[in-house]
Design an enzyme around this catalytic site. Structure first.
Site, PDB file in Angstrom:
ATOM      1  N   SER A 143       0.800  -1.222   0.000  1.00 53.04           N
ATOM      2  CA  SER A 143       0.000   0.000   0.000  1.00 53.04           C
ATOM      3  C   SER A 143       0.832   1.270   0.000  1.00 53.04           C
ATOM      4  O   SER A 143       0.283   2.362  -0.081  1.00 53.04           O
ATOM      5  CB  SER A 143      -0.952   0.026   1.201  1.00 53.04           C
ATOM      6  OG  SER A 143      -0.266   0.396   2.367  1.00 53.04           O
ATOM      7  N   LYS A 181       2.325   4.454   7.296  1.00 51.98           N
ATOM      8  CA  LYS A 181       1.421   5.264   6.482  1.00 51.98           C
ATOM      9  C   LYS A 181       1.804   6.741   6.568  1.00 51.98           C
ATOM     10  O   LYS A 181       2.545   7.168   7.454  1.00 51.98           O
ATOM     11  CB  LYS A 181      -0.022   5.132   6.986  1.00 51.98           C
ATOM     12  CG  LYS A 181      -0.655   3.767   6.795  1.00 51.98           C
ATOM     13  CD  LYS A 181      -1.004   3.497   5.364  1.00 51.98           C
ATOM     14  CE  LYS A 181      -1.700   2.158   5.218  1.00 51.98           C
ATOM     15  NZ  LYS A 181      -0.849   1.030   5.577  1.00 51.98           N
TER      16      LYS A 181
END
Length: 223
Positions: A143, A181
């Site tokens: 991701s 992230k």
């Protein structure tokens, strides 16, 4: 001569590197310049690279480096660049100095998984680390691929308990799961953004998320 957009992008990259040490993502550059697509960012990056203002660094997350900056800007806005100066070359750091840092298992770059366990050590060239205390995590998932972070990479993390919007962080969720992230403060909530259009942002209450560190570099093995 740089166009207004080229000059604006160069300044944006330069300021982000000075502030965080990591160049902005293509999505962040698109939003900062109010462009409609990332293809426009790619064209601007290529133009700046051809003119020698930036260069791409191989095998590095968000691998852009500002080589030189316009010294003065003419009176008609950002289109006129008077003189360019190149920073003096610095002496390279010794590549054979190696530091052993803790290696804390695997961390998800997709769905959060348990991390910060099974401590081992990882030898890291000292030139990749700055000041402060660091540890390493093996990346699991895809991701963060648009930030140049791939499955199997080793994320080199500087310990920190705070971060600014746009930093890539190790975020501990509900005291048990960690994920890598982009971090953004969204009112009383924390948004953890991926760098892959196939994944959705993760939104938590502020109290659910603890910053465990900020990304300082990457190591990648080729087999």
């Amino acid at each position: 001569m740089l166009t207004a957009k080229q000059h604006e992008l160069l300044l944006f990259i330069h300021r982000r590197l000075e502030d965080s040490g990591i160049s902005p993502s293509f999505e962040e550059m698109k939003e900062a310049l109010d462009l409609k697509s990332k293809s426009g960012v790619h064209r601007l990056i290529s133009a700046l690279e051809e003119r020698g203002f930036i260069r791409r660094l191989a095998n590095r997350a968000r691998a852009l480096e500002v080589v030189k900056m316009p010294e003065n800007v003419g009176g008609k806005g950002m289109e006129a660049v008077a003189k360019v100066t190149t920073p003096p070359a610095s002496q390279p750091e010794a590549a054979n100095d190696v530091i052993e840092i803790p290696l804390h298992g695997r961390i998800a770059a997709g769905v959060p998984i348990e991390a910060l366990e099974d401590s081992q050590t990882l030898p890291v060239p000292a030139a990749l680390l700055g000041s402060g205390e660091h540890y390493a995590l093996e990346v699991s998932g895809d991701s963060m691929v648009e930030a140049g972070i791939f499955d199997g990479d080793f994320a080199l993390v500087k310990k920190a308990d705070t971060a600014r919007d746009g930093d890539i962080v190790v975020a501990l969720v509900n005291d048990e799961e960690a994920t890598l992230k982009y971090l953004y403060h969204d009112g009383g909530r924390i948004r953890l953004d991926p760098a892959n259009a196939s994944y959705d942002p993760q939104v938590y209450e502020d109290r659910q998320v603890k910053v465990q560190g900020k990304l300082a570099g990457l190591l990648r093995r080729y087999h």
